[in-house]
Write a protein that holds these residues in place. Structure first.
Motif, mmCIF file in Angstrom:
data_model
loop_
_atom_site.group_PDB
_atom_site.id
_atom_site.type_symbol
_atom_site.label_atom_id
_atom_site.label_comp_id
_atom_site.label_asym_id
_atom_site.label_seq_id
_atom_site.Cartn_x
_atom_site.Cartn_y
_atom_site.Cartn_z
ATOM 1 N N VAL A 12 14.054 -111.022 79.266
ATOM 2 C CA VAL A 12 13.445 -111.759 80.365
ATOM 3 C C VAL A 12 13.853 -113.230 80.320
ATOM 4 C CG1 VAL A 12 11.270 -112.440 81.438
ATOM 5 C CG2 VAL A 12 11.523 -110.145 80.490
ATOM 6 N N VAL A 13 13.856 -113.822 79.130
ATOM 7 C CA VAL A 13 14.245 -115.229 79.006
ATOM 8 C C VAL A 13 15.683 -115.415 79.473
ATOM 9 C CG1 VAL A 13 14.679 -117.099 77.365
ATOM 10 C CG2 VAL A 13 12.564 -115.769 77.217
ATOM 11 N N HIS A 14 16.550 -114.508 79.097
ATOM 12 C CA HIS A 14 17.943 -114.600 79.530
ATOM 13 C C HIS A 14 18.028 -114.565 81.054
ATOM 14 C CE1 HIS A 14 22.270 -114.143 79.531
ATOM 15 N NE2 HIS A 14 22.128 -113.109 80.336
ATOM 16 N N LEU A 15 17.289 -113.679 81.675
ATOM 17 C CA LEU A 15 17.276 -113.576 83.137
ATOM 18 C C LEU A 15 16.792 -114.878 83.772
ATOM 19 C CD1 LEU A 15 17.583 -111.796 85.696
ATOM 20 C CD2 LEU A 15 15.188 -111.165 85.363
ATOM 21 N N VAL A 16 15.707 -115.433 83.242
ATOM 22 C CA VAL A 16 15.160 -116.685 83.778
ATOM 23 C C VAL A 16 16.160 -117.821 83.597
ATOM 24 C CG1 VAL A 16 13.362 -118.440 83.460
ATOM 25 C CG2 VAL A 16 12.747 -116.011 83.502
ATOM 26 N N PHE A 17 16.745 -117.917 82.401
ATOM 27 C CA PHE A 17 17.683 -119.006 82.137
ATOM 28 C C PHE A 17 18.948 -118.872 82.988
ATOM 29 C CE2 PHE A 17 14.785 -120.489 79.346
ATOM 30 C CZ PHE A 17 15.227 -121.389 78.403
ATOM 31 N N GLU A 18 19.390 -117.653 83.197
ATOM 32 C CA GLU A 18 20.556 -117.432 84.053
ATOM 33 C C GLU A 18 20.265 -117.906 85.479
ATOM 34 O OE1 GLU A 18 22.435 -113.400 85.307
ATOM 35 O OE2 GLU A 18 23.106 -113.857 83.264
ATOM 36 N N HIS A 19 19.079 -117.582 85.956
ATOM 37 C CA HIS A 19 18.675 -118.014 87.295
ATOM 38 C C HIS A 19 18.612 -119.543 87.376
ATOM 39 C CE1 HIS A 19 16.654 -117.987 91.169
ATOM 40 N NE2 HIS A 19 15.727 -118.779 90.655
ATOM 41 N N LEU A 20 18.034 -120.190 86.360
ATOM 42 C CA LEU A 20 17.943 -121.645 86.346
ATOM 43 C C LEU A 20 19.330 -122.284 86.292
ATOM 44 C CD1 LEU A 20 14.912 -122.126 83.936
ATOM 45 C CD2 LEU A 20 14.925 -122.438 86.424
ATOM 46 N N ALA A 21 20.225 -121.713 85.481
ATOM 47 C CA ALA A 21 21.589 -122.249 85.377
ATOM 48 C C ALA A 21 22.327 -122.084 86.702
ATOM 49 C CB ALA A 21 22.347 -121.550 84.253
ATOM 50 N N ASP A 22 22.126 -120.960 87.377
ATOM 51 C CA ASP A 22 22.740 -120.753 88.690
ATOM 52 C C ASP A 22 22.252 -121.784 89.708
ATOM 53 O OD1 ASP A 22 24.174 -118.612 87.724
ATOM 54 O OD2 ASP A 22 22.871 -117.077 88.633
ATOM 55 N N ALA A 23 21.022 -122.289 89.484
ATOM 56 C CA ALA A 23 20.449 -123.295 90.384
ATOM 57 C C ALA A 23 20.875 -124.709 89.989
ATOM 58 C CB ALA A 23 18.929 -123.187 90.387
ATOM 59 N N GLY A 24 21.751 -124.813 88.967
ATOM 60 C CA GLY A 24 22.247 -126.119 88.550
ATOM 61 C C GLY A 24 21.409 -126.796 87.485
ATOM 62 N N LEU A 25 20.412 -126.114 86.963
ATOM 63 C CA LEU A 25 19.576 -126.686 85.908
ATOM 64 C C LEU A 25 20.129 -126.292 84.547
ATOM 65 C CD1 LEU A 25 16.158 -125.857 87.553
ATOM 66 C CD2 LEU A 25 17.347 -128.052 87.551
ATOM 67 N N HIS A 26 19.746 -127.016 83.529
ATOM 68 C CA HIS A 26 20.237 -126.755 82.173
ATOM 69 C C HIS A 26 19.053 -126.636 81.217
ATOM 70 C CE1 HIS A 26 24.209 -127.586 83.692
ATOM 71 N NE2 HIS A 26 23.717 -128.682 84.259
ATOM 72 N N PRO A 27 18.381 -125.482 81.237
ATOM 73 C CA PRO A 27 17.190 -125.319 80.402
ATOM 74 C C PRO A 27 17.531 -125.267 78.916
ATOM 75 C CG PRO A 27 17.794 -123.245 81.408
ATOM 76 C CD PRO A 27 18.706 -124.286 81.984
ATOM 77 N N VAL A 28 16.613 -125.771 78.113
ATOM 78 C CA VAL A 28 16.740 -125.731 76.656
ATOM 79 C C VAL A 28 15.441 -125.150 76.127
ATOM 80 C CG1 VAL A 28 16.985 -127.104 74.564
ATOM 81 C CG2 VAL A 28 18.244 -127.742 76.625
ATOM 82 N N LEU A 29 15.558 -124.213 75.229
ATOM 83 C CA LEU A 29 14.378 -123.565 74.666
ATOM 84 C C LEU A 29 14.542 -123.507 73.160
ATOM 85 C CD1 LEU A 29 11.757 -122.029 75.452
ATOM 86 C CD2 LEU A 29 13.104 -119.953 75.448
ATOM 87 N N GLY A 30 13.569 -124.010 72.446
ATOM 88 C CA GLY A 30 13.620 -123.945 70.999
ATOM 89 C C GLY A 30 14.562 -124.959 70.383
ATOM 90 N N ALA A 31 14.737 -126.100 71.011
ATOM 91 C CA ALA A 31 15.657 -127.121 70.500
ATOM 92 C C ALA A 31 15.223 -127.646 69.136
ATOM 93 C CB ALA A 31 15.759 -128.276 71.498
#
Length: 77
Positions: A12-31
């Motif tokens: 699920v996280v991969h799906l969400v992050f892929e969607h965010l990246a497609d929208a031009g965002l650069h999410p970071v989780l667990g930095a």
């Protein structure tokens, strides 16, 4: 009793992050450490119960506990 579905957090996280990246965002989780718990919290926010089955930390903890028990019971290194 209501049937609960569970999902591997990474799917699920991969799906969400892929969607965010497609929208031009650069999410970071667990930095600041292992991203498993932040990923699980993200799922909980969506009302999804994380399934720890795929969490390698749990497998590692189990292996360490078994090694400790073997060392105590059998005197093995």
């Amino acid at each position: 009793m209501e049937n609960e579905e569970s999902y591997n957090p990474w799917t699920v996280v991969h799906l969400v992050f892929e969607h965010l990246a497609d929208a031009g965002l650069h999410p970071v989780l667990g930095a600041t450490g292992h991203p498993g718990e932040p990923a699980a919290e993200l799922l909980r926010c969506f009302g999804i119960r994380p399934d720890p089955q795929g969490d390698q930390r749990i497998a590692q903890q189990t292996a360490e506990q078994l090694a400790e028990l073997r060392a105590r019971m059998l005197g093995a290194p």
